[in-house]
Design a protein around this motif. Structure first.
Motif, PDB file in Angstrom:
ATOM      1  N   LYS A 174      -5.651  -5.752  18.865  1.00 51.47           N
ATOM      2  CA  LYS A 174      -6.633  -4.691  19.148  1.00 51.47           C
ATOM      3  C   LYS A 174      -7.508  -4.425  17.922  1.00 51.47           C
ATOM      4  CE  LYS A 174      -5.043  -0.519  19.406  1.00 51.47           C
ATOM      5  NZ  LYS A 174      -4.279   0.652  19.909  1.00 51.47           N
ATOM      6  N   PHE A 175      -6.927  -4.564  16.719  1.00 49.14           N
ATOM      7  CA  PHE A 175      -7.679  -4.315  15.494  1.00 49.14           C
ATOM      8  C   PHE A 175      -8.578  -5.488  15.108  1.00 49.14           C
ATOM      9  CE2 PHE A 175      -3.888  -1.528  13.947  1.00 49.14           C
ATOM     10  CZ  PHE A 175      -4.272  -0.507  14.801  1.00 49.14           C
ATOM     11  N   CYS A 185       2.136  -2.220  10.709  1.00 55.75           N
ATOM     12  CA  CYS A 185       0.898  -2.238  11.502  1.00 55.75           C
ATOM     13  C   CYS A 185       0.955  -1.261  12.667  1.00 55.75           C
ATOM     14  CB  CYS A 185       0.639  -3.660  11.995  1.00 55.75           C
ATOM     15  SG  CYS A 185       0.661  -4.893  10.676  1.00 55.75           S
ATOM     16  N   ASP A 186       1.351  -0.030  12.375  1.00 54.45           N
ATOM     17  CA  ASP A 186       1.421   0.994  13.428  1.00 54.45           C
ATOM     18  C   ASP A 186       0.142   1.808  13.534  1.00 54.45           C
ATOM     19  OD1 ASP A 186       1.649   2.389  11.064  1.00 54.45           O
ATOM     20  OD2 ASP A 186       3.449   3.506  11.629  1.00 54.45           O
ATOM     21  N   HIS A 231      -4.803   1.741   7.462  1.00 52.50           N
ATOM     22  CA  HIS A 231      -5.963   1.846   8.345  1.00 52.50           C
ATOM     23  C   HIS A 231      -6.305   0.459   8.909  1.00 52.50           C
ATOM     24  CE1 HIS A 231     -10.131   2.462   9.624  1.00 52.50           C
ATOM     25  NE2 HIS A 231      -9.867   3.762   9.625  1.00 52.50           N
ATOM     26  N   PRO A 232      -6.732   0.388  10.177  1.00 49.39           N
ATOM     27  CA  PRO A 232      -7.086  -0.904  10.768  1.00 49.39           C
ATOM     28  C   PRO A 232      -8.072  -1.720   9.942  1.00 49.39           C
ATOM     29  CG  PRO A 232      -6.965   0.752  12.476  1.00 49.39           C
ATOM     30  CD  PRO A 232      -6.784   1.484  11.178  1.00 49.39           C
ATOM     31  N   SER A 233      -9.053  -1.076   9.328  1.00 45.19           N
ATOM     32  CA  SER A 233     -10.018  -1.797   8.498  1.00 45.19           C
ATOM     33  C   SER A 233      -9.329  -2.472   7.317  1.00 45.19           C
ATOM     34  CB  SER A 233     -11.098  -0.838   7.989  1.00 45.19           C
ATOM     35  OG  SER A 233     -11.967  -1.503   7.095  1.00 45.19           O
ATOM     36  N   VAL A 234      -8.390  -1.755   6.714  1.00 48.55           N
ATOM     37  CA  VAL A 234      -7.661  -2.317   5.572  1.00 48.55           C
ATOM     38  C   VAL A 234      -6.751  -3.451   6.034  1.00 48.55           C
ATOM     39  CG1 VAL A 234      -6.029  -1.795   3.721  1.00 48.55           C
ATOM     40  CG2 VAL A 234      -7.790  -0.131   4.332  1.00 48.55           C
ATOM     41  N   TYR A 256       0.815  -1.225   0.000  1.00 48.16           N
ATOM     42  CA  TYR A 256       0.000   0.000   0.000  1.00 48.16           C
ATOM     43  C   TYR A 256       0.849   1.276   0.000  1.00 48.16           C
ATOM     44  CZ  TYR A 256      -3.816  -3.116   1.442  1.00 48.16           C
ATOM     45  OH  TYR A 256      -4.730  -4.136   1.531  1.00 48.16           O
ATOM     46  N   ASN A 257       2.051   1.214   0.534  1.00 48.58           N
ATOM     47  CA  ASN A 257       2.875   2.418   0.652  1.00 48.58           C
ATOM     48  C   ASN A 257       3.907   2.489  -0.470  1.00 48.58           C
ATOM     49  OD1 ASN A 257       2.046   3.661   3.419  1.00 48.58           O
ATOM     50  ND2 ASN A 257       2.211   1.458   3.782  1.00 48.58           N
TER      51      ASN A 257
END
Length: 373
Positions: free
Chosen positions: A321-322, A245-246, A251-254, A216-217
């Motif tokens: 947490k996600f 995964c920071d 995004h957490p959803s992604v 993604y980046n």
């Protein structure tokens, strides 16, 4: 040494109650019940989880030092810091710089493998740059970007045979896939910092790309009409992909969607820079460029994200947490990266014969102890 009554994450990445015997830095035995003599060193692990040591295959720096410092002191500092975060193996990662600077950095990594540092084990080099696309350079310095040059890469590889475990390339800069096809015979080739579309990504995978740097980046986004790199990775079982995964890079959803689709093809990396573990608000350096850290996000002066200030332990806790299962999160930070660099027969899971790299976690996933010899 024997650890008893452990809630152990076994080689199938399922938690089960077991005892574990360590001898000479290796796992000698895993059993439901191991006998021991009164004079033996025995640790009661009741109430704790035992998981494999974390493996970070993409990390530039932390605790004030960086791979490109090219000094033993810098890698020693990184190794000592990382072991406190449960990272027992790591690949110091180079940046886009002059050929001379890259060679010096790789030599330093090689020296620290021959004469190991205290702390986390240095297990190879991740060569990120200089074979990238300027339009997607991210926090890499444009002055030193060059077209994929296999002769240069092979020269560095041969000088320090076996040290380079990963090399990055933008496939649009690699005419006819010549670099990819040759480099894949020496190490894992990763697609990175690229303008490649879906078709070009698929072609690069055909040539031999089997890894994607920070999915993604530094690449085009995924859309329903132009799936790009992400779409190609989603559907092609031949390739693994790094995820940071920071909570800032993705995004957490992604992240949840990505882990559902990729499964065991997702691997967690930190991509951290020297500011990791240090106070925010001060000016730091990444590849000769100024970086400021605010609210957990490292950026260049123009706002470009400049690596991260996270670590694998923190990322595992984020993933849980996600909504990612703990077992999957740990596997993505241990066995999968170990496979990416061809060391899964030695590290990455708790199995008889492998190195006894262990992390003890409490019920809140805080690190209680790290074992690494």
């Amino acid at each position: 040494m024997k650890l008893i009554n452990a809630h152990l994450l076994n080689e199938n990445f399922v938690f089960s109650k077991a005892d574990i015997e360590i001898d000479g830095g290796r796992i000698k035995q895993i059993s439901e019940k191991i006998s021991f003599a009164p004079e033996e060193t025995v640790i009661d692990c009741t109430g704790y989880r035992i998981v494999p040591g974390f493996v970070d295959v993409h990390i530039h720096g932390c605790a004030g030092t960086d791979t490109m410092d090219a000094t033993r002191e810098s890698l020693q500092n990184m190794a000592k810091y990382l072991i406190t975060k449960g990272v027992t193996s790591f690949c110091p990662t180079t940046m886009t710089a002059s050929k001379e600077e890259i060679i010096t950095a790789v030599k330093n990594v090689n020296d620290c493998m021959v004469n190991p540092c205290e702390g986390a084990a240095v297990v190879g080099v991740n060569m990120e740059g200089p074979f990238i696309a300027e339009k997607r350079k991210g926090a890499q310095k444009a002055d030193y970007i060059i077209r994929p040059d296999f002769a240069f890469f092979k020269d560095v590889y041969d000088q320090f045979e076996g040290v380079i475990k990963l090399v990055d390339v933008a496939p649009e800069e690699d005419k006819d896939g010549e670099f990819i096809r040759q480099a894949k015979e020496l190490c894992t080739v990763s697609l990175a910092h690229t303008t490649a579309d879906y078709a070009l990504t698929k072609q690069a995978i055909d040539y031999g790309v089997s890894h994607i740097t920070h999915l993604y980046n530094a690449m085009a986004g995924f859309s329903h009409r132009e799936p790009g790199v992400v779409g190609a990775v989603f559907e092609d079982e031949r390739v693994r992909a790094e995820v940071i995964c920071d909570g800032h890079h993705i995004h957490p959803s992604v992240l949840r969607t990505t882990f559902r689709i990729l499964g065991d093809r997702a691997l967690v990396v930190s991509d951290s820079m020297r500011a990791a573990g240090l106070p925010e608000g001060e000016k730091y350096d990444l590849g000769g460029q100024g970086v400021t850290v605010r609210n957990g996000l490292a950026t260049l002066d123009d706002g470009t994200i400049a690596g991260s200030v996270t670590n694998l332990h923190e990322e595992i806790r984020n993933l849980v947490k996600f909504g990612i299962p703990l077992e999957q999160a740990i596997k993505a930070a241990t066995l999968i990266p170990a496979k990416a660099i061809g060391l899964d027969n030695e590290i990455g899971s708790l199995s008889v014969g492998k190195k006894a790299d262990l992390v003890m976690l409490d019920e809140n996933l805080e690190i209680v102890a790290v074992y690494h010899e």
